[in-house]
Design an enzyme around this catalytic site. Sequence first.
Site, PDB file in Angstrom:
ATOM      1  N   HIS A 106      18.899  79.715 -51.274  1.00 26.13           N
ATOM      2  CA  HIS A 106      18.517  78.592 -50.405  1.00 26.13           C
ATOM      3  C   HIS A 106      18.883  77.340 -51.185  1.00 26.13           C
ATOM      4  CE1 HIS A 106      15.306  77.138 -47.353  1.00 26.13           C
ATOM      5  NE2 HIS A 106      15.887  76.059 -47.835  1.00 26.13           N
ATOM      6  N   GLU A 152       9.930  72.382 -77.060  1.00 26.06           N
ATOM      7  CA  GLU A 152      10.673  72.788 -75.865  1.00 26.06           C
ATOM      8  C   GLU A 152      11.920  73.578 -76.268  1.00 26.06           C
ATOM      9  OE1 GLU A 152       9.567  69.737 -76.426  1.00 26.06           O
ATOM     10  OE2 GLU A 152       8.270  69.205 -74.726  1.00 26.06           O
ATOM     11  N   ARG A 172       0.933  57.648 -66.500  1.00 28.50           N
ATOM     12  CA  ARG A 172       1.206  56.916 -65.266  1.00 28.50           C
ATOM     13  C   ARG A 172       2.661  56.455 -65.305  1.00 28.50           C
ATOM     14  NH1 ARG A 172      -3.317  52.670 -65.951  1.00 28.50           N
ATOM     15  NH2 ARG A 172      -2.319  52.846 -67.962  1.00 28.50           N
ATOM     16  N   HIS A 225      29.353  57.783 -60.036  1.00 29.93           N
ATOM     17  CA  HIS A 225      30.240  58.926 -59.850  1.00 29.93           C
ATOM     18  C   HIS A 225      29.450  60.203 -60.049  1.00 29.93           C
ATOM     19  CE1 HIS A 225      30.172  58.564 -64.229  1.00 29.93           C
ATOM     20  NE2 HIS A 225      30.647  59.794 -64.321  1.00 29.93           N
ATOM     21  N   HIS A 274      29.937  53.231 -63.588  1.00 29.34           N
ATOM     22  CA  HIS A 274      30.295  53.203 -62.162  1.00 29.34           C
ATOM     23  C   HIS A 274      29.837  54.514 -61.491  1.00 29.34           C
ATOM     24  CE1 HIS A 274      33.348  51.752 -59.049  1.00 29.34           C
ATOM     25  NE2 HIS A 274      32.835  52.851 -58.543  1.00 29.34           N
ATOM     26  N   CYS A 305      12.244  79.826 -48.767  1.00 29.91           N
ATOM     27  CA  CYS A 305      11.691  79.569 -47.426  1.00 29.91           C
ATOM     28  C   CYS A 305      10.175  79.757 -47.471  1.00 29.91           C
ATOM     29  CB  CYS A 305      12.290  80.532 -46.395  1.00 29.91           C
ATOM     30  SG  CYS A 305      13.908  80.035 -45.765  1.00 29.91           S
ATOM     31  N   SER A 321      28.857  58.429 -69.329  1.00 31.47           N
ATOM     32  CA  SER A 321      29.682  57.651 -70.249  1.00 31.47           C
ATOM     33  C   SER A 321      30.350  56.485 -69.520  1.00 31.47           C
ATOM     34  CB  SER A 321      30.727  58.542 -70.920  1.00 31.47           C
ATOM     35  OG  SER A 321      31.408  59.300 -69.955  1.00 31.47           O
ATOM     36  N   GLY A 362      23.396  60.951 -69.991  1.00 30.81           N
ATOM     37  CA  GLY A 362      24.709  61.495 -70.321  1.00 30.81           C
ATOM     38  C   GLY A 362      25.879  60.821 -69.629  1.00 30.81           C
TER      39      GLY A 362
HETATM   40 ZN    ZN Z   1      33.498  50.111 -61.579  1.00 30.16          ZN
HETATM   41 ZN    ZN Z   2      15.516  80.161 -47.361  1.00 32.08          ZN
END
Ligand code: ZN
Ligand code: ZN
Length: 360
Positions: free
Chosen positions: A294, A310, A23, A165, A163, A198, A160, A158
């Site tokens: 797409h 994995e 959950r 971005h 802020h 699609c 660093s 990841g």
């Molecule tokens: Zn900042």
């Molecule tokens: Zn498409």
Amino acid sequence: MAELRQDPICGRWVIIATERAARPSDFTLGRGDPKGGFCPFCEGNEDRTPPEIAAVRPGGGPSDSPGWRVRVVPNKFPALSLNGHAVAPGTGHRRRAPGVGTHEVIIESPRHAISPTDMPPSDFEHVIRTYCRRAEALDADSRLAYVLIFKNVGQEAGASIEHAHSQIVGVPVMPRRVAEELERCEQFYRHNGRCLLCDVLAEDLEDGTRVVAQTESFVALSPFAAAFPFTVWLLPRFHAGCLFDMGADQEAELARLFQEAMARVEICLNDPPFNYAVHAAPTAAGGRRDECCHWHIELIPRVTRVAGFEWGTGFYINPVEPESAAAYLRNVTDRQVAERIARQPAGSGDGRAQARHSRS
Ligand SMILES: [Zn+2]
Ligand SMILES: [Zn+2]
Ligand SMILES: [Zn+2]
């Protein structure tokens, strides 16, 4: 019993481990405490980044000065650079090519926002527009085969610098992960004369169980064979190979749905670290193929860790059935979403980002 599912787009098999069904509250990998301290991306510190490549400056004004809403600057430590000529990789067992490419940083807000949901919707619209304009500009560079826009939020994902971005990297060869999707889409197009995504999307819309949210032109959904819990894809309901062919109204509509999807994920999973990446057609130099590509945005909360199985097999174990993930995300109320997305006018201080700091 667990179920194997194959991703129709990239062909990867995943194990949906319903027996260890998790959950949202089972995932506790948060973003960690905000680092605080000096931030080179905040407004007023423009001289601490390389000179800007582009910016949204509604009131005008010189480059690298305050008054911007979004700034694009070169990455200070670029993975690739455009100094030099792209050379086709050689043949044989030891193929190499010079590291020619671009690596730009899109600073999404003048305020110290951490997530796009910390921004007023009008600011996130500028971010989407900037993605489109930069992708379009780099698409024209004959040295680049593919342009990837992506984002890391939280150290575990990841990031660093905290802020808000994103990054945009142009590479001279086709990335493998993208090529896997492209190969299947091309093959389907050759056999059926239509776009694979699609087709998949039409089925998902009819079925409805994996749909998280939608607008007139876009949909957010939980993919059938998601490798990671609470993965969300955003894509246009109309066929389009490139992100940058939209009109201004659609850019705004996408920004709204995208912010809503992120808010639902953040509310559901208590501000997890996350990544997203935009998959679109290759550049003109990379072979284009708009008819069978797409574009879509893959948003992945980083709540599980990739481990030996994995890594060794390329098989992923997802402990949350995608239909359940979609239901959890849909159950976040519109009111919760509205409260999460900052509504205060731009420039009125740190608002919710600040509130979050003081909570932790
Ligand atoms: Zn900042
Ligand atoms: Zn498409
Ligand atoms: Zn993709």
